[in-house]
Write a protein that holds these residues in place. Structure first.
Motif, PDB file in Angstrom:
ATOM      1  N   ASP A   1       0.770  -1.361  -0.097  1.00 21.29           N
ATOM      2  CA  ASP A   1       0.005   0.060  -0.042  1.00 21.29           C
ATOM      3  C   ASP A   1       0.738   1.458   0.035  1.00 21.29           C
ATOM      4  O   ASP A   1       0.520   2.223   0.776  1.00 21.29           O
ATOM      5  CB  ASP A   1      -1.026   0.139   1.207  1.00 21.29           C
ATOM      6  CG  ASP A   1      -2.287  -0.692   0.854  1.00 21.29           C
ATOM      7  OD1 ASP A   1      -2.536  -1.035  -0.222  1.00 21.29           O
ATOM      8  OD2 ASP A   1      -2.948  -0.977   1.707  1.00 21.29           O
ATOM      9  N   GLU A   2       1.837   1.293  -0.604  1.00 18.16           N
ATOM     10  CA  GLU A   2       2.739   2.451  -1.010  1.00 18.16           C
ATOM     11  C   GLU A   2       3.297   3.120   0.340  1.00 18.16           C
ATOM     12  O   GLU A   2       3.794   4.235   0.421  1.00 18.16           O
ATOM     13  CB  GLU A   2       2.100   3.601  -1.470  1.00 18.16           C
ATOM     14  CG  GLU A   2       1.626   3.187  -2.747  1.00 18.16           C
ATOM     15  CD  GLU A   2       0.721   4.550  -3.728  1.00 18.16           C
ATOM     16  OE1 GLU A   2       0.756   5.676  -3.078  1.00 18.16           O
ATOM     17  OE2 GLU A   2       0.173   4.253  -4.850  1.00 18.16           O
ATOM     18  N   ASP A   3       3.292   2.278   1.283  1.00 19.42           N
ATOM     19  CA  ASP A   3       3.546   2.792   2.731  1.00 19.42           C
ATOM     20  C   ASP A   3       5.001   1.662   3.115  1.00 19.42           C
ATOM     21  O   ASP A   3       5.787   2.548   4.167  1.00 19.42           O
ATOM     22  CB  ASP A   3       2.623   2.584   3.995  1.00 19.42           C
ATOM     23  CG  ASP A   3       1.320   3.555   3.638  1.00 19.42           C
ATOM     24  OD1 ASP A   3       1.855   4.820   3.143  1.00 19.42           O
ATOM     25  OD2 ASP A   3       0.282   3.260   3.808  1.00 19.42           O
ATOM     26  N   ALA A   4       5.104   0.663   2.970  1.00 20.08           N
ATOM     27  CA  ALA A   4       6.196  -0.211   3.443  1.00 20.08           C
ATOM     28  C   ALA A   4       6.323  -1.263   2.317  1.00 20.08           C
ATOM     29  O   ALA A   4       5.940  -1.473   1.340  1.00 20.08           O
ATOM     30  CB  ALA A   4       5.713  -0.838   4.581  1.00 20.08           C
TER      31      ALA A   4
ATOM     32  N   ASP B   1       9.344  -1.385   7.763  1.00 26.60           N
ATOM     33  CA  ASP B   1       8.734  -0.768   8.658  1.00 26.60           C
ATOM     34  C   ASP B   1       8.197  -1.838   9.620  1.00 26.60           C
ATOM     35  O   ASP B   1       7.238  -2.297   9.267  1.00 26.60           O
ATOM     36  CB  ASP B   1       7.646   0.258   8.226  1.00 26.60           C
ATOM     37  CG  ASP B   1       6.877   0.808   9.321  1.00 26.60           C
ATOM     38  OD1 ASP B   1       7.055   0.826  10.594  1.00 26.60           O
ATOM     39  OD2 ASP B   1       5.930   1.724   8.951  1.00 26.60           O
TER      40      ASP B   1
ATOM     41  N   ALA C   1       4.443  -2.002  10.287  1.00 28.79           N
ATOM     42  CA  ALA C   1       3.358  -2.287   9.077  1.00 28.79           C
ATOM     43  C   ALA C   1       2.825  -3.575   9.599  1.00 28.79           C
ATOM     44  O   ALA C   1       1.603  -3.831   9.296  1.00 28.79           O
ATOM     45  CB  ALA C   1       4.394  -2.488   8.092  1.00 28.79           C
TER      46      ALA C   1
ATOM     47  N   GLU D   1      -0.799  -3.280  10.258  1.00 27.27           N
ATOM     48  CA  GLU D   1      -1.875  -3.353   9.243  1.00 27.27           C
ATOM     49  C   GLU D   1      -2.007  -4.377   8.338  1.00 27.27           C
ATOM     50  O   GLU D   1      -3.158  -4.471   7.829  1.00 27.27           O
ATOM     51  CB  GLU D   1      -1.406  -1.838   8.464  1.00 27.27           C
ATOM     52  CG  GLU D   1      -1.995  -0.518   9.159  1.00 27.27           C
ATOM     53  CD  GLU D   1      -1.687   0.632   8.491  1.00 27.27           C
ATOM     54  OE1 GLU D   1      -2.098   0.604   7.361  1.00 27.27           O
ATOM     55  OE2 GLU D   1      -0.844   1.487   8.566  1.00 27.27           O
TER      56      GLU D   1
ATOM     57  N   ASP E   1       9.716  12.135   2.508  1.00 28.33           N
ATOM     58  CA  ASP E   1       8.378  12.096   2.476  1.00 28.33           C
ATOM     59  C   ASP E   1       7.598  11.880   1.002  1.00 28.33           C
ATOM     60  O   ASP E   1       6.780  11.361   0.661  1.00 28.33           O
ATOM     61  CB  ASP E   1       7.391  12.910   3.171  1.00 28.33           C
ATOM     62  CG  ASP E   1       7.685  12.986   4.655  1.00 28.33           C
ATOM     63  OD1 ASP E   1       8.232  12.017   5.148  1.00 28.33           O
ATOM     64  OD2 ASP E   1       7.502  14.114   5.280  1.00 28.33           O
TER      65      ASP E   1
ATOM     66  N   VAL F   1       8.437   7.422  -2.591  1.00 25.26           N
ATOM     67  CA  VAL F   1       7.698   6.474  -2.826  1.00 25.26           C
ATOM     68  C   VAL F   1       8.111   5.170  -2.706  1.00 25.26           C
ATOM     69  O   VAL F   1       9.201   4.794  -3.405  1.00 25.26           O
ATOM     70  CB  VAL F   1       6.341   6.495  -3.606  1.00 25.26           C
ATOM     71  CG1 VAL F   1       5.495   7.533  -3.436  1.00 25.26           C
ATOM     72  CG2 VAL F   1       6.826   6.599  -4.895  1.00 25.26           C
TER      73      VAL F   1
END
Length: 169
Positions: A57-60, A77, A80, A83, A135, A138
């Motif tokens: 999901d583009e976060d980890a 991360d 993560a 989630e 930030d 990505v």
């Protein structure tokens, strides 16, 4: 019920045959755990095993490497795991338990898992530091950079659908 890889932006496997890198998408119907992903990677040919690059999901992201019976991984991360089942499975594989008070998105796992392929732990650590500090960076761009260092950046970008960066004139 087993969660499927529905929250995965992409899951790619890379492996070498006769010294040439090959990149293939991992099936989206794989179970979201390290054991089933490792099993899928073991079925691929490869002189140095196979590497999976998985964006959550583009976060980890998760980097998973299988060579024979050995499974090594790096999760970008540790939070993560709160989630995503796949991230929780990675922590379980590492023998770690996420404390409810852990809110530091620190990477966990083996920074040296790609050292023999040309990415020393220090360089992988720098990529992770850049990811944490920027930030605007990505996951797919970071993994593209990693794939580039490994030698299959163009193949990775083609499969993921990333446009090459314009070159200066």
């Amino acid at each position: 019920m087993v969660e499927l890889l529905e929250n995965v932006d992409f899951a790619l496997a890379a492996y070498q045959v006769d010294g040439e890198w090959r990149v293939a998408e991992l099936a989206h119907d794989l179970e979201a755990d390290v054991a089933s992903l490792a099993h899928a990677l073991r079925r691929l040919p490869g002189e140095a095993g196979a590497v999976a690059l998985i964006a959550l999901d583009e976060d980890a992201f998760l980097v998973l490497r299988v060579t024979g019976a050995q499974v090594r991984l790096l999760l970008s991360d540790l939070t993560a795991a709160l989630e995503w089942e796949l991230a929780a499975s990675a922590l379980e594989h590492l023998g770690l338990v996420l404390d409810a008070e852990d809110d530091d998105p620190a990477p966990v796992g083996d920074l040296a898992l790609l050292a023999d392929l040309g990415v020393p732990a220090s360089e992988l650590g720098e990529l992770l530091d850049d990811f944490d500090a920027d930030d605007d960076l990505v996951v797919d761009e970071l993994l593209s950079d990693l794939a580039d260092v490994l030698g299959f950046g163009e193949l990775f970008d083609d499969v993921v659908g990333l446009e090459p960066e314009p070159t200066g004139a």
